[in-house]
Design a protein around this motif. Structure first.
Motif, PDB file in Angstrom:
ATOM      1  N   GLN A   1       0.826  -1.204   0.000  1.00  0.00           N
ATOM      2  CA  GLN A   1       0.000   0.000   0.000  1.00  0.00           C
ATOM      3  C   GLN A   1       0.870   1.268   0.000  1.00  0.00           C
TER       4      GLN A   1
ATOM      5  N   THR B   1      -5.222   0.255   7.613  1.00  0.00           N
ATOM      6  CA  THR B   1      -5.051   0.580   6.194  1.00  0.00           C
ATOM      7  C   THR B   1      -5.636   1.951   5.861  1.00  0.00           C
ATOM      8  N   GLU B   2      -6.753   2.305   6.483  1.00  0.00           N
ATOM      9  CA  GLU B   2      -7.359   3.604   6.188  1.00  0.00           C
ATOM     10  C   GLU B   2      -6.491   4.745   6.715  1.00  0.00           C
ATOM     11  N   GLU B   3      -5.945   4.588   7.910  1.00  0.00           N
ATOM     12  CA  GLU B   3      -5.100   5.657   8.446  1.00  0.00           C
ATOM     13  C   GLU B   3      -3.795   5.762   7.670  1.00  0.00           C
TER      14      GLU B   3
ATOM     15  N   ASP C   1      -3.555   5.223   4.415  1.00  0.00           N
ATOM     16  CA  ASP C   1      -3.939   5.999   3.231  1.00  0.00           C
ATOM     17  C   ASP C   1      -4.007   7.490   3.544  1.00  0.00           C
ATOM     18  N   GLU C   2      -4.607   7.817   4.675  1.00  0.00           N
ATOM     19  CA  GLU C   2      -4.725   9.214   5.081  1.00  0.00           C
ATOM     20  C   GLU C   2      -3.346   9.838   5.282  1.00  0.00           C
TER      21      GLU C   2
END
Length: 361
Positions: free
Chosen positions: A256, A340-342, A344-345
């Motif tokens: 990622q 994973t979301e953090e 990306d942020e």
């Protein structure tokens, strides 16, 4: 804050915190007892330390003993100073705890070079007469994984001992074959700060560097903290049970992050490395400015121990980078508790900050 500096320290595992609580003491608890005292509460505290020692030992090779220390720096000092090896050889990208200690003891020490990928050659030439060779398992700045077993074989062929700083690899990777001394730290594997360990292979003798009470098999005097030991042990045990899932999670995060930084240069080998460490650079980037302006994300430009010194990273220089290139680099670290979301942020915030400097991030 999105925390992406796992090489500096890891979050404390809830299980480790829970294991520590009783041994901190408090109203109605005798967990505060001195583990070196002979009465029941002291013996219980001593027993808790031995349970923790076994849990930590499970991360390390068989055929050795675990000596608790205040951290990896003390463990490395005990190893280097305690073996009284004379001539020393250390890799050019060792942590300052190794480099500074080795230079103090042997100003003429041999620096084993690394290539552009940050790797010591498996067939590196070690000078005859060397008494101790120190090469870390996983580099704390660029994440490269060294061929310890091959280097150890060459060291042993000339009669030298091998010290491995395994701080960044312990609990994540199998410990390397061939080392005679291995240093690890609890707070780099989701345990508490203030405790580490030196693994000493059976048959290897050391001179004590801290005297006064004879604790830790006579090698490290001082009252041990049952709470810190229990937290270390619980964190180590958790690593043995979550070994595969942790690695799989980190591999996903690596892909990622690499995708988000596709246009950035990678520092260190793309293959011989721990995926929880991503060190990248972008030509023209002012890394110090980016870290100052990117306030929602905790990242670094290198070792936390050298942060604020103003010195260019000796690790990046050893790879052949110029001072200017080294100052274009960021170190991003993630692990068990990174979502994973953090991630990306955080990647979006970092690349936006780079674009604000007029760079094609």
């Amino acid at each position: 804050m999105i925390y992406l500096d796992y090489q500096a320290t890891t979050p404390l595992a809830p299980e480790a915190r829970e294991a520590m609580l009783h041994w901190l003491g408090g109203p109605g608890s005798d967990g505060f007892a001195n583990p070196h005292s002979p009465y029941r509460a002291g013996r219980a505290a001593a027993a808790a330390i031995e349970v923790a020692r076994d849990q930590v030992a499970a991360l390390l090779p068989p055929g050795g003993r675990v000596i608790f220390t205040s951290g990896a720096t003390e463990a490395l000092n005990l190893a280097i100073r305690g073996c009284d090896a004379g001539a020393l050889a250390v890799s050019a990208i060792e942590h300052a705890a190794v480099l500074d200690t080795a230079r103090a003891l042997d100003p003429a020490l041999t620096l084993l070079p690394v290539d552009r990928d940050g790797l010591v050659a498996a067939d590196v030439v070690i000078p005859a007469g060397t008494g101790l060779v120190a090469v870390m398992q996983v580099n704390n700045e660029i994440g490269t994984v060294q061929p310890i077993s091959a280097i150890a074989a060459r060291a042993h062929a000339i009669g030298a001992l091998v010290l491995c700083d395994a701080v960044q690899g312990a609990g994540k990777l199998a410990m390397p074959d061939g080392a005679d001394l291995i240093a690890i730290s609890a707070h780099k594997l989701y345990g508490p700060k203030g405790i580490g360990a030196l693994w000493v292979r059976d048959g290897v003798t050391l001179d004590a560097q801290i005297t006064g009470g004879g604790q830790e098999a006579g090698l490290r005097s001082g009252t041990l903290s049952p709470a810190l030991a229990a937290g270390f042990g619980a964190a180590a045990h958790l690593c043995t049970t979550l070994w595969e899932s942790d690695a799989e999670h980190v591999d996903r995060l690596w892909i990622q992050a690499r995708t988000a930084f596709a246009g950035w240069a990678l520092n260190g080998s793309a293959t011989a490395r721990w995926h929880g460490n991503l060190n990248v650079r972008l030509d023209g980037l002012d890394a110090a400015r980016l870290m100052s302006e990117c306030r929602t994300v905790a990242i670094s430009a290198g070792s936390a121990c050298a942060s604020g010194s103003g010195r260019t990273s000796h690790v990046l220089r050893a790879l052949g980078l110029s001072d200017k290139e080294a100052k274009n680099a960021l170190r991003i670290g993630f692990g068990r508790y990174t979502g994973t979301e953090e991630l990306d942020e955080a990647m979006a915030a970092i690349t936006a900050a780079a674009r604000a400097q007029g760079l094609p991030a």
